[in-house]
Structure formats: C-alpha cells, structure tokens
Design a protein around this motif. Sequence first.
Motif, PDB file in Angstrom:
ATOM      1  N   ASN A   1       1.443 -34.643  24.323  1.00 20.48           N
ATOM      2  CA  ASN A   1       0.708 -33.372  24.244  1.00 20.48           C
ATOM      3  C   ASN A   1       1.418 -32.305  25.079  1.00 20.48           C
ATOM      4  O   ASN A   1       2.503 -32.538  25.630  1.00 20.48           O
ATOM      5  CB  ASN A   1      -0.746 -33.550  24.689  1.00 20.48           C
TER       6      ASN A   1
ATOM      7  N   SER B   1     -14.090 -40.420  19.243  1.00 21.69           N
ATOM      8  CA  SER B   1     -14.604 -40.135  20.570  1.00 21.69           C
ATOM      9  C   SER B   1     -14.218 -38.750  21.067  1.00 21.69           C
ATOM     10  O   SER B   1     -14.845 -38.219  21.969  1.00 21.69           O
ATOM     11  CB  SER B   1     -14.088 -41.185  21.561  1.00 21.69           C
ATOM     12  N   VAL B   2     -13.190 -38.162  20.486  1.00 19.34           N
ATOM     13  CA  VAL B   2     -12.757 -36.838  20.933  1.00 19.34           C
ATOM     14  C   VAL B   2     -13.890 -35.834  20.827  1.00 19.34           C
ATOM     15  O   VAL B   2     -14.014 -34.916  21.625  1.00 19.34           O
ATOM     16  CB  VAL B   2     -11.542 -36.367  20.101  1.00 19.34           C
ATOM     17  N   ASN B   3     -14.774 -36.018  19.865  1.00 22.44           N
ATOM     18  CA  ASN B   3     -15.793 -35.014  19.605  1.00 22.44           C
ATOM     19  C   ASN B   3     -17.096 -35.219  20.368  1.00 22.44           C
ATOM     20  O   ASN B   3     -18.009 -34.415  20.248  1.00 22.44           O
ATOM     21  CB  ASN B   3     -16.111 -34.986  18.108  1.00 22.44           C
TER      22      ASN B   3
ATOM     23  N   SER C   1     -13.090 -37.048  14.324  1.00 17.75           N
ATOM     24  CA  SER C   1     -12.087 -37.390  15.332  1.00 17.75           C
ATOM     25  C   SER C   1     -12.617 -38.365  16.375  1.00 17.75           C
ATOM     26  O   SER C   1     -12.203 -38.379  17.514  1.00 17.75           O
ATOM     27  CB  SER C   1     -11.587 -36.112  16.007  1.00 17.75           C
TER      28      SER C   1
ATOM     29  N   LEU D   1      -4.367 -31.732  23.053  1.00 20.31           N
ATOM     30  CA  LEU D   1      -5.379 -31.105  23.897  1.00 20.31           C
ATOM     31  C   LEU D   1      -5.710 -29.681  23.465  1.00 20.31           C
ATOM     32  O   LEU D   1      -4.832 -28.925  23.063  1.00 20.31           O
ATOM     33  CB  LEU D   1      -4.888 -31.058  25.345  1.00 20.31           C
TER      34      LEU D   1
ATOM     35  N   GLU E   1     -17.666 -32.248  22.383  1.00 21.90           N
ATOM     36  CA  GLU E   1     -17.350 -30.981  21.743  1.00 21.90           C
ATOM     37  C   GLU E   1     -18.558 -30.054  21.790  1.00 21.90           C
ATOM     38  O   GLU E   1     -19.706 -30.482  21.870  1.00 21.90           O
ATOM     39  CB  GLU E   1     -16.924 -31.245  20.286  1.00 21.90           C
TER      40      GLU E   1
ATOM     41  N   ASN F   1     -13.095 -30.179  15.260  1.00 22.25           N
ATOM     42  CA  ASN F   1     -12.406 -31.414  14.890  1.00 22.25           C
ATOM     43  C   ASN F   1     -13.168 -32.226  13.857  1.00 22.25           C
ATOM     44  O   ASN F   1     -12.579 -32.957  13.065  1.00 22.25           O
ATOM     45  CB  ASN F   1     -12.187 -32.283  16.129  1.00 22.25           C
TER      46      ASN F   1
ATOM     47  N   GLU G   1     -11.323 -31.709  26.410  1.00 26.01           N
ATOM     48  CA  GLU G   1     -11.404 -31.916  27.855  1.00 26.01           C
ATOM     49  C   GLU G   1     -10.023 -32.218  28.447  1.00 26.01           C
ATOM     50  O   GLU G   1      -9.750 -33.347  28.870  1.00 26.01           O
ATOM     51  CB  GLU G   1     -12.392 -33.033  28.181  1.00 26.01           C
TER      52      GLU G   1
ATOM     53  N   SER H   1      -3.489 -38.509  18.749  1.00 29.80           N
ATOM     54  CA  SER H   1      -4.589 -39.079  19.535  1.00 29.80           C
ATOM     55  C   SER H   1      -4.712 -38.440  20.910  1.00 29.80           C
ATOM     56  O   SER H   1      -5.761 -38.559  21.556  1.00 29.80           O
ATOM     57  CB  SER H   1      -4.403 -40.591  19.684  1.00 29.80           C
TER      58      SER H   1
ATOM     59  N   TRP I   1      -8.388 -30.498  18.636  1.00 34.54           N
ATOM     60  CA  TRP I   1      -8.398 -31.853  19.209  1.00 34.54           C
ATOM     61  C   TRP I   1      -9.174 -31.929  20.516  1.00 34.54           C
ATOM     62  O   TRP I   1     -10.229 -31.340  20.655  1.00 34.54           O
ATOM     63  CB  TRP I   1      -6.983 -32.439  19.290  1.00 34.54           C
ATOM     64  N   ASN I   2      -8.673 -32.658  21.510  1.00 28.93           N
ATOM     65  CA  ASN I   2      -9.480 -33.043  22.667  1.00 28.93           C
ATOM     66  C   ASN I   2      -9.932 -31.834  23.482  1.00 28.93           C
ATOM     67  O   ASN I   2      -9.102 -31.084  24.005  1.00 28.93           O
ATOM     68  CB  ASN I   2      -8.670 -33.991  23.556  1.00 28.93           C
TER      69      ASN I   2
END
Length: 385
Positions: free
Chosen positions: A57, A207-209, A205, A152, A212, A199, A133, A149, A130-131
């Motif tokens: 990233n 756990s990324v979300n 996506s 950021l 969110e 996302n 956090e 994966s 995407w992520n």
Amino acid sequence: MNIKIKINLLIIVFFAVQTTFAQEIYEGKWSAEKANKWYNGHDWFAGANFNPSTAINQLEMWQADTFDLETIDREMEWSADLGFNLHRVYLHNLLWQQNSCDFIDRIDQFLEVADKYDIKIMFVLFDDVWNPEPKLGKQPEPVPHRHNSGWLQAPGKEYLQDPSKDSLLEGYVKGLLKAFKNDNRIVAWDLYNEPTQENTNWYGSGSVNKTELPVDVKPMYSLRLVKNAFKWAREVNPSQPLTIGIWWGDINNWGTPEKLPVVDRVMVENSDIITFHTYDKDMDVVRKKITELKKYGRPIICTEYMARGENNTFETVMTILKEENIGAINWGFVAGKTNTIYPWKSWQEKFTEEPKVWHHDILRKDGTPYDPKEIDLIRSLTGYR
C-alpha cells in the motif's frame, strides 16, 4: 440525541445546501486555453498507476523502513522500456504528519529516479477506496490470492468524519504543494481518488467494511474534503494543473455539470484538466464517456482503466484513448504484494492459484511480461523504438 436522528438531520442539511456547494468554483482555475496549451506542450501521455511490487500500500511504499528505491529504479526502467512517460502515484497524509521533512526527501529521491527515465509523475493526495483505518508502522502481509487486501484510504474514516482534523489535512496539502509547486518532474496533482467510494459496491470487501462510514453519510464528508482540497491547493497556486477524476454515475450526464451529483459537479467544475476512470466492458460506453467529457473543451486523461476479465484491455481501450489523444494510465504495472492480478471478486470467491487471466498488471516480478503481445501493442502505441 439518537445517532440515527443525527444522521438523518445531517442528510437533510446535506441535500439542502448541495446546490450552493456545487456552484462554488475556487479562484485560480485555469482557463481552457491555458490547459490545452499545457497539454499540447507534452507528448501523448501513457503509463500506469505505479506502486512498487514490494509494497502492499501507500504507507509501505513511502515509510522509511520500507522505501525500496532499488526496486523503484528497476521497475521504472522497465516502464521506460515500454515507452511509458507518465505514472500516477499515491501519497498519504499520515506520512506528512509523521515527518514532513523526511517525506519530502523521499519524494524527491523518487522523482530523481523517475526523471532519470524521462517519466513524469501525477501524485494522488487523498483516496476513498478500501481500508478506512490506515495506521503507520509495519503493514500487514497480503491475504493470499486477494485483490488489494492491504490498500488504504486517505485520510480514512477518523479524519474524514471529524472537521476538527481539517487543519492537519490543510497542512499536508499546502505543505506538499508548496514544496513541489514549481517542480517540472510533477505533471499534475490528482487531489482525490474516487470520492464517496463505498467498498461494499465492489463485490463486498469483507472485514474492511466493518468500520466503514454509513453509506448515506460518507458523501457529505467526502464533499467537504473535495471542496477543501481544491480551496487549499488554489491558495498555493502550483504551476501544475489540478484535477479530481469522475468515475461513476449516469454517463449521459457527465458532460452536463448541473445534472451531476453534487460531489462530481464540484470536481469537474474545479478541475483544470478532466480526468476519468473506465473499467467498462462495452467500448461504446467508453466512447460515450469521452464524447461527454469533450464538452468541457479541456485536456482529458484517463487515470484508471484495464481489467482484462471485463474485456477492458490495452487493445480495446488504450487504442481508443490514443486515437482520441486522451492520456492513458492503466491500473497496475509489476505484479506484487497488492495482488491485483486477482479480480475484485476475489473478496467473495476463494482463489488458490494465479488466475489464468490476470485482472491488472503487466509484468512479473522478474520483468517478464504476462503477455508478450501486449508489450508489442503498448510499444506500438507509445512509439517506443
């Protein structure tokens, strides 16, 4: 006050004032004449969204412990060998807050390498994809076989929803642009990638979300940052053009600002040059987007395209962009820790081996091509000899 009531009140206020926001154009916007003169002073732009294969990233690319100039140099040389002359590269506000002087130094080192190979850079300052956090420090290892994966958002949820942190973001934008405002190695500033992106729209996506922002609230926060980013950048008045690319919505309205969603209207009406994304399967859609965007009478650069599984390839899209004299920046270059050879749906479907059809990227880590015929086509379009 109940959180749902608060959210509903925010939404009401958002839509009540969106027309006023949309009409705000910040002083210093380039004339169409100036923008076209700038564009005509360059060769046709072609290149990739560049992230070294050793970085998952933006933070891993730029942090001191993982800033891999050797890999960057090697992969830039491969890029020049294709005739590429422009790369779009992501930055991150947390790097500025960590140590702005060291960050500037690493950016300068990066630009020295790019310049050695006659490659210009378009930097991206913020990103809603995407992520949500981002955290400084050691970055996670890639989830095997999963597309992006570890990518950021910038600034991410914490900053986006808290106006009290705007002063930190203002310092980042102004400080960065002041440091490089007259640097001819930088061709343009792309202030914000895909504002309002959720996302969950991209096949889910995982756990990324979980952290969110609510889908109906995030656009308000993104709008505030879009406006501020333009305002802050105009106050610096860099010699390079500013842009934020349009990427979604009803393409029949792309050339009619008053019909656009409020965020998109602010974006196109404050951009010196017009930028856009197209991952479309249907080339008639790609051509329609171009037709609409030509109505602005400004230079156009496609800052993201190329998803092979979607029939969105160098052969189908890059050839159109060259015909139309529109800059062409595909997603992905050397396959690596971002795992973008895997499709977006790898967040939903389990992959256990390299896909037969790569989603993005052009070269393997040793520099050999995924498809030698693509290399020949790219070189023929860039005029490489």
